[in-house]
Design an enzyme around this catalytic site. Structure first.
Site, PDB file in Angstrom:
ATOM      1  N   ASP A 197       0.831  -1.198   0.000  1.00 11.34           N
ATOM      2  CA  ASP A 197       0.000   0.000   0.000  1.00 11.34           C
ATOM      3  C   ASP A 197       0.870   1.255   0.000  1.00 11.34           C
ATOM      4  O   ASP A 197       1.780   1.386   0.826  1.00 11.34           O
ATOM      5  CB  ASP A 197      -0.868  -0.051   1.264  1.00 11.34           C
ATOM      6  CG  ASP A 197      -1.901   1.042   1.316  1.00 11.34           C
ATOM      7  OD1 ASP A 197      -2.938   0.898   0.640  1.00 11.34           O
ATOM      8  OD2 ASP A 197      -1.659   2.039   2.030  1.00 11.34           O
TER       9      ASP A 197
ATOM     10  N   GLU B 174       1.445  -0.556  -5.085  1.00 13.88           N
ATOM     11  CA  GLU B 174       0.214   0.230  -5.231  1.00 13.88           C
ATOM     12  C   GLU B 174       0.562   1.704  -5.110  1.00 13.88           C
ATOM     13  O   GLU B 174       0.298   2.347  -4.103  1.00 13.88           O
ATOM     14  CB  GLU B 174      -0.820  -0.177  -4.163  1.00 13.88           C
ATOM     15  CG  GLU B 174      -2.192   0.468  -4.367  1.00 13.88           C
ATOM     16  CD  GLU B 174      -2.455   1.649  -3.440  1.00 13.88           C
ATOM     17  OE1 GLU B 174      -1.532   2.060  -2.723  1.00 13.88           O
ATOM     18  OE2 GLU B 174      -3.594   2.137  -3.454  1.00 13.88           O
TER      19      GLU B 174
END
Lengths: 677, 677
Positions: free
Chosen positions: A395, A424
């Site tokens: 993330d 990401e």
């Protein structure tokens, strides 16, 4: 000064290496001059091109040298000239891991001599040449051992003996003997050998790093009955559904305990109501942190069992690693030095403009206690690897330090070469590329915001043909829990289908966030928002998987096509075909052996029937320009016979807005009339 | 392993440098990752672009650092962001020499804090921010001295004192004080500073390396009366003629003693007749070698006098350096180890396929006595530099070792940064580029063999826009003593004129071999040969400089135009303009300040009148799209007024097959009606 410099040259080149006349000007591919590895898949050939030459007109030999990073000895492959001073060869890394490759080259006096001799016709010239050959053979014999040494010595002696008297034609034949030439090549004089200054790194990964189909869902929303918090057992029960759609990676948002301090309420409200479940990315509470499982989801045993059950169905579980903390994460008390405290005793919450994460503290990667922080974060990966996880979606990696990632990913892959990392990072291009360079296996892309034919063509041409393809593997998503792009607002089926077809055929790796996607969820929190209304990020949702308009059957078909067609297993072969209608985008991909070709045509307009002519490129499609060929629509199961340089296509968004066509060459054997292979 | 690696990171990054969050991903321009220098001209700005960023959303500062190669301290220039994580700045190398440049970047906590504060509106947020600012100012004060230290400390104290009570608006104004911000910038915390891994080299040369007009002639053919061997005194007498044509470099083939062994006869015949003068490139005889002058040409004093006389007329003498020996060169006896001997006691003569040089021995750059060979060859340059020569045209450098050239050219330029080297390598592209990379100031090109519009556009676009422009400076020649291209066979005037205009306007450096060129000499030795009939390479020639059709007046005009127009002094601004007739080529160049624009249109067909439309690009030409502008033909002295996006052009090869147009913008002031500036 020049005396000093002369000895400096000698030192730099290793004494007599100033006599080296061969030059290696470049070795390709290379990323930033070897600072970062190129990426490939184990078991697949790596093509290397070397620019090498020497002064004058002598004959060069060039060898590719390669091996595993930690092997002392490198293997050698003779490189072949392909003109313009470019030399090529390939090698195949056998298993995932880090490798290195480089090249050496030298002026080969034997080959130069042989080349010269071939064009000699004057008897006197031939005799002198044969004497020189005898000398070269004697020198080679001195470098050999055993029978080969003897054979070279005998040949040398024979050349010398016959050079004065022998018949010139016969002499030339003897001197050009092929078997002896091969022996001479094996005992080449490599004393004045140029080595490329660098050994270039290669990261070989397993095939799923290049070809993968991802499905993301929130475990807490998987309970079969509305209102109950879903569990890992519920996810287990849903595996047949997900496997039925043909996905091979199942990815969960964080499954750790969720903070209670600053917890967000439904629809990202700042104040949580009693019973609100909070954002899974606000990690950590008194129950634990990044190595713990939210009790409502189940136990570590449940997780291990789920991993095993999924694997039995060909699905790998991917974990979300989000290095950040809810204010009540145990790290905050145990390691306050890992956070940047303000004069009022608070920590500035995380932001990824325009998004604000009031429920999340970022780590301070400038902390003087960085060694402990780095070790602890890496141990999070190691903990889940030990539970059987081999794919991580990371993330917002671009809000953590690049130096940390380079070390962490490299170290993890050294011990666990099978592990795949998806970056990401939805941010600026150079930042996304840096993360890919430093080791991420796959990267999120701008696909979500590329809508028109021109945008899609430009972007996917860059991804598949640009220099970044050496290290940047796209993983494209039409939606994520954070991104309900305006194209999907309103949940128009044709749009969901066309974006799905584009994602799954333009890129070898793609994913959807479901069941929102297959159930055509298209309600934004506000008309100009990319956030979902009633987003699962902040609340439980219950989904009716049996909805009659579910895309699940179509997804199953698409993933079956992807699995069956090697053309769709990689990105680099993608080429666009011109159409005379800007609402129709057409492209083709082929397998490395050229035997499998898939061509797609997609109607980008969800409202209207669109038709037009597609220009066919026979070479690209692997068909004979003069013969008819068949295309088989793998979605609609229609077959068309095409011939010539154009084909007419009409696509009705109310039916299927896309063709996914298997190109079947005409069998060229007349006995096999009207069959296609 | 990961522990080891962790400490390896720490070591590599210098301990706490793992905390550095700034990243420098690239510094441009760079040649082969800094392996070779970029080339520029002293006194002209060098534009540097750096790709730099950090994780997260903090503010970065990036500095360009540069200095002379041997200066210990580098100067620093603040770089400006231009979007997409690219930062630019420039520096100007003051004098010819070697320089280095690199970049540093750091996450600037003061700038980040200031950026944050600017968007804060909540009084509580402002108070916390001001307290943090007070802390940053106190830290900066500790890094300062004297009055600046006191100013920062006072500001810190004031911020701290007022933070609790002060009115938020006034507090914010105080904290955002511009003068204090500048002071803070000067005392930035650079402890966690990222340095680019490399210092990139720059070779700054004098302007003539970029802009030069060459004239080549054989001194032995300069006698005013036929049949006599010309002398350096005859050349001196010809200087007014050459200066009158506007050339600034006068280049001679070798002027050394010529070998008698294997001497070539007229028209490259293998057997010289009595009285044959031999090839000047067959260097060396009992009279001496590379540091001696052929007695028939004159003495060293004559040479020195010629150099001085030429300089007085703005002309530099360029010497041909051909490192090779006639069999009777003194080197052959004195240093037999510098040659490769065959079993029959002969040396294989030099070849540059398909050319054979039976009268020339090549050096063996693999000799174990390479140190002595290298020193001696370098001393040849040094000898002629001492006689006042500062420009060398090097003959066939690609048949001598690259390692030698890199050392020799680099060393010579260290001591004599004004010296210019022209590489006479007509060979494969990568070999020519390597010689340019390793230090040659200028390079011969393929211009001679580029004839059609498409060929010329492709080639000059590559030369002026391709990556090689950082180090490869073209010097284009329509003819040389070795190359009478088939286009020039027959001596058609229109062809000689069009090739001359192309050479002198497409490239900032060009040259002709005369008087053959201006006198339209076009007789080949054979119909398919590029060799001249009765070539001066093997015999004396007498030229009638007063021939009525001599191109000398036109050449004088062209070189005057070149001198007067800064647009023609450099290569990079070249852009082609589309025409609707493939026999008409059109292009424009502009000066760095954009004030001088020259546009050329050339008829490539020597037989027929050609006409057509040229597409005008107002931005490229620096004119207003809506206003008329004037073009002044500097060759024909015609003026035309053009307006709009196209212009009609007609060129008659029987008159002048080319326009060389000065583009004169319309004066935008109505009071100045119908004038152009």
């Amino acid at each position: 000064m020049s005396e000093i410099a002369l000895s400096a040259v000698a030192t730099r080149l290793g004494g007599d290496m100033a006599r080296v006349r061969a030059v290696i000007d470049a070795v390709h591919p290379a990323v930033d001059g070897g600072r970062f590895p190129i990426k490939r898949v184990a078991g697949e050939p790596v093509q290397v091109t070397v620019h090498a030459f020497c002064d004058g007109h002598d004959v060069l030999r060039v060898l590719l040298r390669w091996g595993a990073e930690d092997e002392a000895a490198l293997q050698e492959v003779e490189m072949q000239p392909r003109g313009n001073d470019e030399w090529t060869a390939e090698f195949t890394p056998p298993v995932p891991g880090r490798y290195r490759y480089t090249a050496v080259a030298w002026v080969d006096h034997f080959r130069s001599w042989r080349h010269e001799l071939q064009r000699r016709v004057e008897p006197a010239d031939i005799r002198i040449a044969v004497q020189m050959g005898a000398r070269l053979a004697a020198e080679a014999a001195a470098r050999g051992t055993g029978a080969e040494r003897q054979a070279l010595a005998n040949w040398s002696e024979k050349l010398q003996r016959l050079s004065a008297e022998g018949e010139p034609g016969a002499l030339k034949t003897l001197a050009l003997d092929e078997a002896m030439a091969e022996l001479m090549d094996r005992h080449a004089d490599r004393r004045l050998c140029a080595s490329h200054a660098l050994e270039l790194p290669l990261l070989a990964e397993r095939e799923r790093a290049r070809f993968s189909s991802w499905y993301e869902c929130f475990p807490r929303s998987t309970a079969p009955e509305p209102g109950r918090h879903g569990t890992l057992r519920d996810v287990e029960a849903r595996l047949p559904y997900i496997a039925g759609m043909g996905f091979d990676v199942l990815y969960f948002p964080p499954i750790h305990p969720i903070g209670r301090m600053q917890r967000k309420g439904r629809n990202n409200s700042l104040a949580a109501e009693p019973g609100d479940v909070g954002s899974p990315w606000a990690i950590g509470a008194f129950e634990g942190g990044h190595k713990d499982i939210l009790p409502e989801l189940g136990t570590l045993e449940d997780f291990q069992r789920l991993v095993a059950q999924a694997r039995a169905r060909g699905i790998e579980i991917a974990m979300d690693i989000a290095f950040q903390c809810a204010p009540d994460h145990p790290y905050v008390k145990a390691h306050p030095q890992w956070f940047r405290w303000r004069p009022d005793g608070s920590v500035q919450y995380a932001e990824n403009p325009p998004k604000k994460y009031q429920d999340i503290y970022p780590f301070d990667f400038e902390t003087e206690d960085w060694r402990a922080l780095w070790r602890e974060l890496k141990s999070v990966f190691e903990y889940w690897i030990a539970q059987g996880v081999a794919i991580f979606r990371v993330d917002n990696p671009h809000t953590k330090s690049f130096a940390f990632w380079e070390w962490c990913v490299t170290e993890l892959k050294r011990l666990h070469p099978e592990v795949i990392f998806l970056s990401e990072a939805f941010t600026r291009p150079k930042v996304m590329h840096r993360l890919a360079k430093l080791g991420y296996s796959q990267s999120y892309t701008y696909f979500t915001w590329r809508h028109t034919k021109a945008e899609l063509q430009d972007y996917f041409t860059e991804l598949s043909q640009g220099p970044g393809r050496e290290y940047f593997r796209p993983n494209v998503w039409p939606n994520t829990p954070d991104i309900l792009n305006e194209q999907l607002h309103g949940g128009r089926r044709a749009m969901f289908v066309s974006r799905l077809v584009l994602a799954s055929t333009l890129a070898a790796s793609y994913g959807i966030y479901g069941p929102a996607y297959e159930l055509l969820e298209g309600r934004p929190r506000a008309p100009d928002s990319e956030e979902y209304l009633d987003s699962e990020k902040y609340q439980l949702r219950h989904w009716n998987l049996d909805a009659p308009d579910s895309l699940a059957p179509l997804i199953a078909r698409l993933n079956r096509v992807r699995r069956d067609h090697p053309a769709l297993h990689a990105d680099w072969s993608l080429r666009f075909l011109p159409t005379d209608n800007d609402q129709l985008i057409a492209y083709a991909k082929r397998s490395p052996d050229g035997r499998d070709v898939v061509m797609c045509v997609v109607n980008l307009d969800p409202h209207n029937v669109q038709s037009g002519w597609v220009e066919l490129d026979a070479k690209l499609l692997g068909v004979e320009p003069d013969l008819p060929f068949q295309v088989h629509d793998l979605l609609g199961d229609q077959r068309y016979t095409w011939q010539g340089s154009r084909a007419f296509v009409i696509l009705d968004p109310k039916q299927l807005p896309a063709h996914v066509l298997h190109v079947r060459r005409h069998a060229r054997d007349e006995r096999d009339f009207d069959t296609f292979r």
